[in-house]
Write a protein that holds these residues in place. Structure first.
Motif, PDB file in Angstrom:
ATOM      1  N   VAL A 176      -2.163   4.633 -17.526  1.00 48.11           N
ATOM      2  CA  VAL A 176      -1.168   4.782 -16.478  1.00 48.11           C
ATOM      3  C   VAL A 176      -0.159   3.638 -16.597  1.00 48.11           C
ATOM      4  O   VAL A 176      -0.515   2.511 -16.947  1.00 48.11           O
ATOM      5  CB  VAL A 176      -1.830   4.779 -15.073  1.00 48.11           C
ATOM      6  N   GLU A 177       1.096   3.936 -16.330  1.00 53.76           N
ATOM      7  CA  GLU A 177       2.148   2.912 -16.413  1.00 53.76           C
ATOM      8  C   GLU A 177       2.233   2.158 -15.087  1.00 53.76           C
ATOM      9  O   GLU A 177       2.300   2.776 -14.012  1.00 53.76           O
ATOM     10  CB  GLU A 177       3.491   3.567 -16.726  1.00 53.76           C
ATOM     11  N   LEU A 178       2.221   0.837 -15.151  1.00 53.67           N
ATOM     12  CA  LEU A 178       2.371  -0.002 -13.968  1.00 53.67           C
ATOM     13  C   LEU A 178       3.806  -0.526 -13.904  1.00 53.67           C
ATOM     14  O   LEU A 178       4.322  -1.040 -14.903  1.00 53.67           O
ATOM     15  CB  LEU A 178       1.389  -1.178 -13.997  1.00 53.67           C
ATOM     16  N   PRO A 179       4.467  -0.427 -12.762  1.00 57.67           N
ATOM     17  CA  PRO A 179       5.879  -0.835 -12.674  1.00 57.67           C
ATOM     18  C   PRO A 179       6.092  -2.342 -12.713  1.00 57.67           C
ATOM     19  O   PRO A 179       7.205  -2.789 -12.985  1.00 57.67           O
ATOM     20  CB  PRO A 179       6.315  -0.259 -11.322  1.00 57.67           C
ATOM     21  N   MET A 180       5.048  -3.126 -12.431  1.00 58.56           N
ATOM     22  CA  MET A 180       5.213  -4.583 -12.426  1.00 58.56           C
ATOM     23  C   MET A 180       3.860  -5.255 -12.599  1.00 58.56           C
ATOM     24  O   MET A 180       2.804  -4.638 -12.414  1.00 58.56           O
ATOM     25  CB  MET A 180       5.861  -5.057 -11.111  1.00 58.56           C
TER      26      MET A 180
ATOM     27  N   LYS B 195       0.809  -1.213   0.000  1.00 58.11           N
ATOM     28  CA  LYS B 195       0.000   0.000   0.000  1.00 58.11           C
ATOM     29  C   LYS B 195       0.847   1.270   0.000  1.00 58.11           C
ATOM     30  O   LYS B 195       0.380   2.340  -0.389  1.00 58.11           O
ATOM     31  CB  LYS B 195      -0.927   0.009   1.222  1.00 58.11           C
ATOM     32  N   GLU B 196       2.084   1.152   0.459  1.00 60.59           N
ATOM     33  CA  GLU B 196       2.926   2.344   0.543  1.00 60.59           C
ATOM     34  C   GLU B 196       3.362   2.836  -0.840  1.00 60.59           C
ATOM     35  O   GLU B 196       3.854   3.951  -0.994  1.00 60.59           O
ATOM     36  CB  GLU B 196       4.159   2.072   1.412  1.00 60.59           C
ATOM     37  N   HIS B 197       3.209   1.992  -1.853  1.00 61.56           N
ATOM     38  CA  HIS B 197       3.591   2.378  -3.221  1.00 61.56           C
ATOM     39  C   HIS B 197       2.329   2.562  -4.069  1.00 61.56           C
ATOM     40  O   HIS B 197       1.968   1.718  -4.883  1.00 61.56           O
ATOM     41  CB  HIS B 197       4.505   1.322  -3.842  1.00 61.56           C
ATOM     42  N   LYS B 198       1.680   3.689  -3.862  1.00 61.22           N
ATOM     43  CA  LYS B 198       0.422   3.955  -4.567  1.00 61.22           C
ATOM     44  C   LYS B 198       0.678   4.702  -5.872  1.00 61.22           C
ATOM     45  O   LYS B 198       1.575   5.517  -5.983  1.00 61.22           O
ATOM     46  CB  LYS B 198      -0.525   4.774  -3.687  1.00 61.22           C
ATOM     47  N   ILE B 199      -0.162   4.408  -6.845  1.00 64.17           N
ATOM     48  CA  ILE B 199      -0.173   5.131  -8.110  1.00 64.17           C
ATOM     49  C   ILE B 199      -1.504   5.871  -8.203  1.00 64.17           C
ATOM     50  O   ILE B 199      -2.556   5.287  -7.984  1.00 64.17           O
ATOM     51  CB  ILE B 199      -0.023   4.163  -9.300  1.00 64.17           C
ATOM     52  N   THR B 200      -1.443   7.149  -8.515  1.00 62.16           N
ATOM     53  CA  THR B 200      -2.671   7.936  -8.642  1.00 62.16           C
ATOM     54  C   THR B 200      -2.836   8.396 -10.085  1.00 62.16           C
ATOM     55  O   THR B 200      -1.868   8.467 -10.850  1.00 62.16           O
ATOM     56  CB  THR B 200      -2.656   9.157  -7.711  1.00 62.16           C
ATOM     57  N   LEU B 201      -4.072   8.711 -10.405  1.00 58.59           N
ATOM     58  CA  LEU B 201      -4.392   9.109 -11.774  1.00 58.59           C
ATOM     59  C   LEU B 201      -5.603  10.021 -11.725  1.00 58.59           C
ATOM     60  O   LEU B 201      -6.604   9.689 -11.097  1.00 58.59           O
ATOM     61  CB  LEU B 201      -4.699   7.862 -12.613  1.00 58.59           C
ATOM     62  N   SER B 202      -5.510  11.174 -12.349  1.00 53.44           N
ATOM     63  CA  SER B 202      -6.628  12.118 -12.306  1.00 53.44           C
ATOM     64  C   SER B 202      -7.007  12.664 -13.680  1.00 53.44           C
ATOM     65  O   SER B 202      -8.030  13.306 -13.828  1.00 53.44           O
ATOM     66  CB  SER B 202      -6.292  13.299 -11.389  1.00 53.44           C
ATOM     67  N   GLU B 203      -6.178  12.413 -14.681  1.00 60.21           N
ATOM     68  CA  GLU B 203      -6.415  13.000 -16.009  1.00 60.21           C
ATOM     69  C   GLU B 203      -7.165  12.015 -16.900  1.00 60.21           C
ATOM     70  O   GLU B 203      -6.576  11.263 -17.668  1.00 60.21           O
ATOM     71  CB  GLU B 203      -5.096  13.415 -16.648  1.00 60.21           C
TER      72      GLU B 203
END
Length: 235
Positions: A87-91, A67-75
């Motif tokens: 959105v790019e996912l790291p894994m 949970k500490e590595h969150k990705i956010t997206l608003s556009e």
């Protein structure tokens, strides 16, 4: 029947009807949300319930137990009947996607758990191209759809088409879908085997279109030869 009893029964009946209608309207509508994943990029697709709806969208995602590595997206981009964002996912792995979607009347909250990259999603192109003979100078309306292996129609995609005859490109243009369907009208003004190439971000496919009796026979003979060769190779 006594007038008072009749009035009481009428009031009771009206109350029951009102109560039933209240129960029906209290059902919260569900907003369809879809994900597509390819080459490290997740596409988030949110379908509108009505074309005139305007949504405020909050999105965040994290891989399970991180949970500490969150990705956010608003556009998010308004595409008419859907909202779209990448959105790019790291894994790859099990991801948890959280959505808060609001309009002028209400707010929806969703949490979606999905295995990203676990199974490669296959896409294919379908068309209404018919095996019937197309006559010279006949105008034909072609319909093209992008679908996944589960039979879901992809919306909000762009495709490029190239229509060629004798290895010469006659038409090359981009198409936008209308409710998941790409429409293309062309008048085939010369007999022969035409080739339609459909190219999208997720897949591409080619279709052979016979115009005239000789073109149809040519294609049928070619298919028969291929089937005979395959049969000989097996046996």
């Amino acid at each position: 029947m006594n007038t008072k009893v009749y009035i009481l029964l009428l009031i009771l009946f009206t109350f029951i009807l009102t109560g039933c209608n209240s129960i029906k309207t209290a059902v919260t509508p569900v907003i369809p949300i879809k994900h597509k994943y390819k080459d490290g990029i997740l596409t988030s697709i949110i379908e509108k319930m009505n074309l005139e709806d305007a949504y405020s969208i909050e999105f965040d995602a994290h891989i399970e137990n991180m949970k500490e590595h969150k990705i956010t997206l608003s556009e998010y981009r308004d595409q008419g009947d859907i909202y779209l964002a990448e959105v790019e996912l790291p894994m790859e792995g099990k991801w948890i996607f959280s959505y808060i979607i609001s309009n002028e009347k209400m707010t929806w909250s969703y949490s979606i758990t999905e295995n990203i990259g676990a199974d490669e999603v296959e896409y294919y192109i379908v068309s209404n191209i018919s095996p019937k003979i197309i006559s010279n100078n006949q105008k034909v309306e072609l319909e093209i759809k992008l679908m996944d292996k589960f039979g879901n129609i992809l919306k909000g995609e762009d495709v490029k088409i190239e229509l060629s005859l004798k290895n010469e490109v006659v038409i090359s243009e981009g198409l936008k879908d209308k409710d998941g369907v790409f429409n293309f009208v062309h008048e085939f003004n010369e007999e022969g085997v035409w080739r339609l190439d459909v190219i999208s971000k997720v897949t591409s496919e080619s279709f052979l279109i016979p115009v005239g009796e000789e073109a149809r026979k040519y294609l049928e003979e070619g298919v028969t030869k291929m089937e005979t060769q395959n049969h000989d190779m097996i046996h």
